[in-house]
Design an enzyme around this catalytic site. Structure first.
Site, PDB file in Angstrom:
ATOM      1  N   ARG A  86     -17.550  27.217 -26.564  1.00  0.00           N
ATOM      2  CA  ARG A  86     -19.214  27.065 -26.629  1.00  0.00           C
ATOM      3  C   ARG A  86     -19.783  25.773 -26.103  1.00  0.00           C
ATOM      4  O   ARG A  86     -19.499  24.576 -26.453  1.00  0.00           O
ATOM      5  CB  ARG A  86     -19.392  27.261 -28.301  1.00  0.00           C
ATOM      6  CG  ARG A  86     -21.100  27.580 -28.355  1.00  0.00           C
ATOM      7  CD  ARG A  86     -21.221  27.858 -29.878  1.00  0.00           C
ATOM      8  NE  ARG A  86     -20.669  29.282 -30.301  1.00  0.00           N
ATOM      9  CZ  ARG A  86     -20.597  29.838 -31.331  1.00  0.00           C
ATOM     10  NH1 ARG A  86     -20.586  29.080 -32.300  1.00  0.00           N
ATOM     11  NH2 ARG A  86     -20.139  30.845 -31.671  1.00  0.00           N
ATOM     12  N   LYS A 105     -30.712  40.167 -27.774  1.00  0.00           N
ATOM     13  CA  LYS A 105     -30.174  41.100 -28.665  1.00  0.00           C
ATOM     14  C   LYS A 105     -31.127  41.601 -29.527  1.00  0.00           C
ATOM     15  O   LYS A 105     -32.247  40.644 -29.813  1.00  0.00           O
ATOM     16  CB  LYS A 105     -29.064  40.932 -29.489  1.00  0.00           C
ATOM     17  CG  LYS A 105     -27.588  40.708 -28.639  1.00  0.00           C
ATOM     18  CD  LYS A 105     -26.407  40.634 -29.508  1.00  0.00           C
ATOM     19  CE  LYS A 105     -25.176  41.169 -28.809  1.00  0.00           C
ATOM     20  NZ  LYS A 105     -24.074  41.249 -29.681  1.00  0.00           N
ATOM     21  N   GLU A 149     -13.507  33.286 -23.101  1.00  0.00           N
ATOM     22  CA  GLU A 149     -14.922  33.489 -23.410  1.00  0.00           C
ATOM     23  C   GLU A 149     -15.792  32.206 -23.378  1.00  0.00           C
ATOM     24  O   GLU A 149     -15.272  31.291 -24.289  1.00  0.00           O
ATOM     25  CB  GLU A 149     -14.765  34.254 -24.703  1.00  0.00           C
ATOM     26  CG  GLU A 149     -16.457  34.724 -25.128  1.00  0.00           C
ATOM     27  CD  GLU A 149     -16.857  35.240 -26.260  1.00  0.00           C
ATOM     28  OE1 GLU A 149     -16.543  36.327 -26.302  1.00  0.00           O
ATOM     29  OE2 GLU A 149     -16.857  34.371 -27.136  1.00  0.00           O
TER      30      GLU A 149
HETATM   31  P1  GTP Z   1     -17.100  40.615 -30.427  1.00  0.00           P
HETATM   32  O1  GTP Z   1     -18.295  40.270 -31.044  1.00  0.00           O
HETATM   33  O2  GTP Z   1     -16.307  39.225 -30.314  1.00  0.00           O
HETATM   34  O3  GTP Z   1     -16.377  41.910 -30.791  1.00  0.00           O
HETATM   35  O4  GTP Z   1     -17.313  40.551 -28.697  1.00  0.00           O
HETATM   36  P2  GTP Z   1     -18.533  41.770 -28.122  1.00  0.00           P
HETATM   37  O5  GTP Z   1     -17.460  42.408 -27.065  1.00  0.00           O
HETATM   38  O6  GTP Z   1     -19.571  42.502 -28.797  1.00  0.00           O
HETATM   39  O7  GTP Z   1     -19.073  40.491 -27.004  1.00  0.00           O
HETATM   40  P3  GTP Z   1     -20.560  39.791 -26.974  1.00  0.00           P
HETATM   41  O8  GTP Z   1     -20.577  39.028 -25.848  1.00  0.00           O
HETATM   42  O9  GTP Z   1     -21.612  40.584 -27.322  1.00  0.00           O
HETATM   43  O10 GTP Z   1     -20.462  38.630 -28.563  1.00  0.00           O
HETATM   44  C1  GTP Z   1     -19.204  37.712 -28.413  1.00  0.00           C
HETATM   45  C2  GTP Z   1     -19.732  36.851 -29.496  1.00  0.00           C
HETATM   46  O11 GTP Z   1     -21.099  36.316 -29.308  1.00  0.00           O
HETATM   47  C3  GTP Z   1     -19.540  36.995 -31.079  1.00  0.00           C
HETATM   48  O12 GTP Z   1     -18.103  37.102 -31.288  1.00  0.00           O
HETATM   49  C4  GTP Z   1     -20.493  35.840 -31.450  1.00  0.00           C
HETATM   50  O13 GTP Z   1     -19.678  34.728 -31.580  1.00  0.00           O
HETATM   51  C5  GTP Z   1     -21.565  35.887 -30.583  1.00  0.00           C
HETATM   52  N1  GTP Z   1     -22.587  36.680 -30.805  1.00  0.00           N
HETATM   53  C6  GTP Z   1     -22.861  37.929 -30.355  1.00  0.00           C
HETATM   54  N2  GTP Z   1     -24.103  38.585 -30.934  1.00  0.00           N
HETATM   55  C7  GTP Z   1     -24.449  37.722 -31.737  1.00  0.00           C
HETATM   56  C8  GTP Z   1     -25.561  37.646 -32.774  1.00  0.00           C
HETATM   57  O14 GTP Z   1     -26.339  38.822 -32.842  1.00  0.00           O
HETATM   58  N3  GTP Z   1     -25.703  36.643 -33.577  1.00  0.00           N
HETATM   59  C9  GTP Z   1     -24.843  35.783 -33.496  1.00  0.00           C
HETATM   60  N4  GTP Z   1     -25.045  34.536 -34.373  1.00  0.00           N
HETATM   61  N5  GTP Z   1     -23.754  35.681 -32.769  1.00  0.00           N
HETATM   62  C10 GTP Z   1     -23.683  36.584 -31.867  1.00  0.00           C
HETATM   63 MG    MG Z   2     -15.964  37.178 -30.823  1.00  0.00          MG
END
Ligand code: GTP
Ligand code: MG
Length: 208
Positions: free
Chosen positions: A87, A122, A149
């Site tokens: 990050r 989102k 990631e």
């Molecule tokens: P996962 O959430 O890891 O299952 O992945 P995904 O395939 O849905 O991917 P995405 O890129 O949407 O999200 C990856 C990561 O971004 C998550 O694990 C969180 O760390 C972060 N993230 C995504 N959406 C949100 C959100 O609405 N709020 C917060 N606080 N973090 C988010």
């Molecule tokens: Mg994740």
């Protein structure tokens, strides 16, 4: 280039995690070099700080189950894209795209996917720039392609995301509607703040 699974041909959790750990170091070094170069050329740091983490075994297995995959090293390497996660927290939104471009254009980096939750936030209000990239990790018998990631966001976006994460956790993801509304309103303030701070920074740069 081979993945770690193709290379091993056998089962070894420790070797796989060692490769993912190395991928965190490789990405961290690349980011640090870009930051130092910026400091040197423009007297300014685009990166506030970097956090990186390896996903633990329980979370990896839970994610595989949630997605309907059998638990195996092969499935984990193929389907879990965030075993290595970095990050990057920047000062200004403009830094985010610059960093993402500079990293993406390096010849050993392959961008597998991009999710731009800054241009397309989102529903919750979440903003951040996500990339899944691969980086080669050189083992004794040659390179293996390893996924990382990368989430890039501003300090303000990070502040919002941390609070929202805590709230989701507290309510087991069943957040009351009025709190969701407040969060969306905070997310708008975050965007306004980011835009104003970036503008102010540009004005000041022109004066100096
Ligand atoms: P996962 O959430 O890891 O299952 O992945 P995904 O395939 O849905 O991917 P995405 O890129 O949407 O999200 C990856 C990561 O971004 C998550 O694990 C969180 O760390 C972060 N993230 C995504 N959406 C949100 C959100 O609405 N709020 C917060 N606080 N973090 C988010
Ligand atoms: Mg994740």
């Amino acid at each position: 280039m081979e993945t770690i699974i193709q290379r091993l041909g056998g089962e070894s959790w420790d070797t796989i995690m060692l490769v993912y750990k190395a991928s965190l170091s490789a990405i961290n070094t690349k980011l640090q070099i870009l930051n130092d170069e910026f400091q040197n050329a423009h007297h300014y740091n685009p990166i506030e700080h970097i956090k990186s983490r390896l996903k633990d075994r329980n979370s990896i297995e839970e994610k595989l189950k949630r997605r309907g995959y059998e638990i195996s090293l092969e499935n984990m390497v193929r389907h879990v894209n965030d075993i290595a996660g970095v990050r990057v927290i920047c000062s200004f939104s403009s830094d985010i795209y610059q960093l993402a471009n500079m990293l993406s254009s390096q010849s050993d980096i392959r961008v597998m996917s991009v999710k731009d939750y800054i241009r397309n936030p989102k529903e919750s209000g979440y903003k951040s720039y996500h990339m899944i990239v691969t980086v080669p990790i050189y083992l004794s018998n040659g390179p293996v392609e390893t996924k990382v990631e990368i989430q890039i966001r501003t300090v303000a976006m990070d502040f919002w995301a941390s609070l929202e994460h805590k709230i989701n956790y507290k309510f087991f993801d069943n957040v009351p509607e009025h709190i969701k509304r407040e969060l969306r309103s905070c997310a708008e303030m975050v965007s306004d703040l980011d835009a104003k701070m970036m503008d102010l920074n540009e004005q000041v740069n022109h004066i100096g």
